[in-house]
Design a protein around this motif. Sequence first.
Motif, PDB file in Angstrom:
ATOM      1  N   LEU A 120       2.929   7.220  12.852  1.00 29.54           N
ATOM      2  CA  LEU A 120       2.199   7.524  14.620  1.00 29.54           C
ATOM      3  C   LEU A 120       1.060   6.101  14.393  1.00 29.54           C
ATOM      4  CD1 LEU A 120       1.639  11.002  14.553  1.00 29.54           C
ATOM      5  CD2 LEU A 120       2.924   9.789  15.913  1.00 29.54           C
ATOM      6  N   ASP A 121       0.372   5.382  13.293  1.00 31.28           N
ATOM      7  CA  ASP A 121      -0.457   4.998  13.233  1.00 31.28           C
ATOM      8  C   ASP A 121       0.788   3.536  13.904  1.00 31.28           C
ATOM      9  OD1 ASP A 121      -2.194   6.180  12.728  1.00 31.28           O
ATOM     10  OD2 ASP A 121      -1.932   6.381  10.308  1.00 31.28           O
ATOM     11  N   PHE A 122       2.049   2.781  13.204  1.00 32.66           N
ATOM     12  CA  PHE A 122       2.436   2.315  13.808  1.00 32.66           C
ATOM     13  C   PHE A 122       2.288   1.872  15.338  1.00 32.66           C
ATOM     14  CE2 PHE A 122       6.778  -0.069  13.978  1.00 32.66           C
ATOM     15  CZ  PHE A 122       6.663  -0.823  13.822  1.00 32.66           C
ATOM     16  N   LEU A 123       3.353   3.198  15.877  1.00 33.08           N
ATOM     17  CA  LEU A 123       3.171   2.752  17.224  1.00 33.08           C
ATOM     18  C   LEU A 123       1.763   2.742  18.044  1.00 33.08           C
ATOM     19  CD1 LEU A 123       5.327   5.967  18.010  1.00 33.08           C
ATOM     20  CD2 LEU A 123       6.209   4.251  17.531  1.00 33.08           C
ATOM     21  N   ARG A 124       1.034   3.525  17.304  1.00 28.34           N
ATOM     22  CA  ARG A 124      -0.492   3.066  17.756  1.00 28.34           C
ATOM     23  C   ARG A 124      -0.876   1.094  17.954  1.00 28.34           C
ATOM     24  NH1 ARG A 124      -2.461   8.076  15.711  1.00 28.34           N
ATOM     25  NH2 ARG A 124      -1.629   9.667  16.910  1.00 28.34           N
TER      26      ARG A 124
ATOM     27  N   GLN B 201       7.331  -4.339   6.867  1.00 30.80           N
ATOM     28  CA  GLN B 201       5.565  -5.531   6.994  1.00 30.80           C
ATOM     29  C   GLN B 201       4.328  -4.495   7.269  1.00 30.80           C
ATOM     30  OE1 GLN B 201       5.825  -8.811   5.425  1.00 30.80           O
ATOM     31  NE2 GLN B 201       3.992  -8.718   5.584  1.00 30.80           N
ATOM     32  N   TYR B 202       4.522  -3.721   7.964  1.00 29.99           N
ATOM     33  CA  TYR B 202       3.549  -2.988   8.466  1.00 29.99           C
ATOM     34  C   TYR B 202       2.957  -2.520   7.552  1.00 29.99           C
ATOM     35  CZ  TYR B 202       0.890   0.830  10.754  1.00 29.99           C
ATOM     36  OH  TYR B 202      -0.718   0.991  10.690  1.00 29.99           O
ATOM     37  N   LEU B 203       4.240  -1.499   6.267  1.00 32.77           N
ATOM     38  CA  LEU B 203       3.208  -0.306   5.893  1.00 32.77           C
ATOM     39  C   LEU B 203       3.097  -1.188   4.362  1.00 32.77           C
ATOM     40  CD1 LEU B 203       6.464   1.891   5.427  1.00 32.77           C
ATOM     41  CD2 LEU B 203       4.756   2.636   6.078  1.00 32.77           C
ATOM     42  N   ARG B 204       3.337  -2.533   3.667  1.00 36.78           N
ATOM     43  CA  ARG B 204       2.960  -3.160   2.822  1.00 36.78           C
ATOM     44  C   ARG B 204       1.967  -3.850   3.072  1.00 36.78           C
ATOM     45  NH1 ARG B 204       8.472  -4.090   2.965  1.00 36.78           N
ATOM     46  NH2 ARG B 204       7.955  -6.959   4.467  1.00 36.78           N
ATOM     47  N   ASN B 205       1.339  -4.413   4.153  1.00 42.27           N
ATOM     48  CA  ASN B 205       0.301  -4.814   4.808  1.00 42.27           C
ATOM     49  C   ASN B 205      -1.409  -3.380   4.568  1.00 42.27           C
ATOM     50  OD1 ASN B 205       1.466  -7.103   4.930  1.00 42.27           O
ATOM     51  ND2 ASN B 205       1.235  -7.085   7.498  1.00 42.27           N
ATOM     52  N   GLN B 206      -0.690  -2.171   4.690  1.00 41.26           N
ATOM     53  CA  GLN B 206      -1.588  -0.898   4.435  1.00 41.26           C
ATOM     54  C   GLN B 206      -2.313  -1.296   2.951  1.00 41.26           C
ATOM     55  OE1 GLN B 206      -1.722   0.866   7.271  1.00 41.26           O
ATOM     56  NE2 GLN B 206      -1.056  -0.653   7.705  1.00 41.26           N
ATOM     57  N   THR B 207      -3.754  -0.371   4.019  1.00 41.52           N
ATOM     58  CA  THR B 207      -4.438  -0.805   2.033  1.00 41.52           C
ATOM     59  C   THR B 207      -4.986   0.799   2.025  1.00 41.52           C
ATOM     60  OG1 THR B 207      -6.335  -1.725   4.148  1.00 41.52           O
ATOM     61  CG2 THR B 207      -6.192  -2.820   1.727  1.00 41.52           C
ATOM     62  N   PRO B 208      -4.423   0.503   0.693  1.00 43.76           N
ATOM     63  CA  PRO B 208      -3.626   0.367  -0.239  1.00 43.76           C
ATOM     64  C   PRO B 208      -1.809   0.600   0.522  1.00 43.76           C
ATOM     65  CG  PRO B 208      -4.089   2.626  -0.356  1.00 43.76           C
ATOM     66  CD  PRO B 208      -4.727   2.377  -0.472  1.00 43.76           C
TER      67      PRO B 208
ATOM     68  N   ILE C 243       6.367  13.166  15.772  1.00 41.90           N
ATOM     69  CA  ILE C 243       6.885  11.366  16.460  1.00 41.90           C
ATOM     70  C   ILE C 243       6.940  12.024  18.546  1.00 41.90           C
ATOM     71  CG2 ILE C 243       7.912  10.081  16.382  1.00 41.90           C
ATOM     72  CD1 ILE C 243       6.326   9.985  14.159  1.00 41.90           C
ATOM     73  N   ARG C 244       7.905  13.683  18.246  1.00 40.89           N
ATOM     74  CA  ARG C 244       8.658  13.800  19.797  1.00 40.89           C
ATOM     75  C   ARG C 244       7.466  14.205  20.310  1.00 40.89           C
ATOM     76  NH1 ARG C 244      12.540  16.032  16.369  1.00 40.89           N
ATOM     77  NH2 ARG C 244      11.605  17.825  16.715  1.00 40.89           N
ATOM     78  N   VAL C 245       6.278  14.851  20.133  1.00 40.97           N
ATOM     79  CA  VAL C 245       5.200  15.369  20.566  1.00 40.97           C
ATOM     80  C   VAL C 245       4.624  13.971  20.699  1.00 40.97           C
ATOM     81  CG1 VAL C 245       2.747  15.976  20.840  1.00 40.97           C
ATOM     82  CG2 VAL C 245       5.420  17.532  19.370  1.00 40.97           C
ATOM     83  N   TYR C 246       4.336  12.848  20.276  1.00 40.35           N
ATOM     84  CA  TYR C 246       3.565  11.416  20.808  1.00 40.35           C
ATOM     85  C   TYR C 246       4.201  10.578  21.577  1.00 40.35           C
ATOM     86  CZ  TYR C 246       1.965   7.307  20.066  1.00 40.35           C
ATOM     87  OH  TYR C 246       0.808   5.694  20.487  1.00 40.35           O
ATOM     88  N   LEU C 247       5.445  10.560  21.451  1.00 39.71           N
ATOM     89  CA  LEU C 247       6.393   9.912  22.916  1.00 39.71           C
ATOM     90  C   LEU C 247       6.402  10.757  24.378  1.00 39.71           C
ATOM     91  CD1 LEU C 247       9.862   8.971  20.145  1.00 39.71           C
ATOM     92  CD2 LEU C 247       7.750   7.572  21.603  1.00 39.71           C
TER      93      LEU C 247
ATOM     94  N   ALA D 292      12.891   3.950  22.199  1.00 39.57           N
ATOM     95  CA  ALA D 292      13.781   3.295  21.800  1.00 39.57           C
ATOM     96  C   ALA D 292      14.235   2.732  20.365  1.00 39.57           C
ATOM     97  CB  ALA D 292      14.969   2.512  22.503  1.00 39.57           C
ATOM     98  N   LEU D 293      12.796   2.418  20.154  1.00 41.55           N
ATOM     99  CA  LEU D 293      12.537   1.542  18.639  1.00 41.55           C
ATOM    100  C   LEU D 293      12.513   2.744  17.984  1.00 41.55           C
ATOM    101  CD1 LEU D 293      10.786   0.255  16.684  1.00 41.55           C
ATOM    102  CD2 LEU D 293       8.786   1.447  17.797  1.00 41.55           C
ATOM    103  N   ILE D 294      12.336   4.345  17.894  1.00 41.83           N
ATOM    104  CA  ILE D 294      11.862   5.353  17.155  1.00 41.83           C
ATOM    105  C   ILE D 294      13.482   5.542  16.868  1.00 41.83           C
ATOM    106  CG2 ILE D 294      11.246   7.377  16.664  1.00 41.83           C
ATOM    107  CD1 ILE D 294       8.869   6.187  16.149  1.00 41.83           C
ATOM    108  N   GLY D 295      14.152   5.319  17.586  1.00 38.61           N
ATOM    109  CA  GLY D 295      16.161   5.425  17.605  1.00 38.61           C
ATOM    110  C   GLY D 295      16.345   4.304  16.895  1.00 38.61           C
ATOM    111  N   ARG D 296      15.998   3.155  17.488  1.00 43.08           N
ATOM    112  CA  ARG D 296      16.461   2.507  15.920  1.00 43.08           C
ATOM    113  C   ARG D 296      15.712   2.557  14.312  1.00 43.08           C
ATOM    114  NH1 ARG D 296      15.605  -1.158  20.159  1.00 43.08           N
ATOM    115  NH2 ARG D 296      14.065  -1.144  19.813  1.00 43.08           N
TER     116      ARG D 296
END
Length: 176
Positions: free
Chosen positions: A63-67, A43-50, A133-137, A107-111
């Motif tokens: 990364l944008d999703f996590l933020r 849903q997050y990806l679909r709501n991006q413009t475009p 992603i690992r660096v960010y976490l 845990a979210l990233i793992g799932r």
Amino acid sequence: MSTERLNDSAEGSSRSTTQKQQQAAPLSRYESQKRRDWNTFGQYLRNQTPPVSLPQCNCNHVLDFLRYLDQFGKTKVHLHGCVFFGQPDPPAPCTCPLRQAWGSLDALIGRLRAAYEEHGGSSETNPFGNGAIRVYLREVKECQSKARGIPYKKKKKKRNQIKAEEPAKPSKLQAA
């Protein structure tokens, strides 16, 4: 012809009954959470413009999703200028932001990593397994550890169990 139609409808009803039974079987807590997380990310990806399709998705979208999820967090993370910075149990409230806890993001990233591959993605192109992603976490973990005064320690594997299971060998002194 009517018998063929009856057979087809009987097969169709048995197929739909089987499908209903499979859908009715309760998912494990992990599986239902994984499905919910995957749907939320989609849903997050679909709501991006475009809108972003899954094949176009990369680690920057993750990364944008996590933020983005940070705004819904419940963990107080003190800022450097806060008088309670580094204190695990501050004595009074402060205006520091609430964030997603590091463990929840991990845990979210793992799932999502598992869900990506279950939905046909290859492990080589999995954006959830990307090094960024690992660096960010890791950065989130360190930041939250310092801000809350709670060090995260790696759990050590228990080696004593192996030694306890082995029978004791008699020493040379005992044999003499």
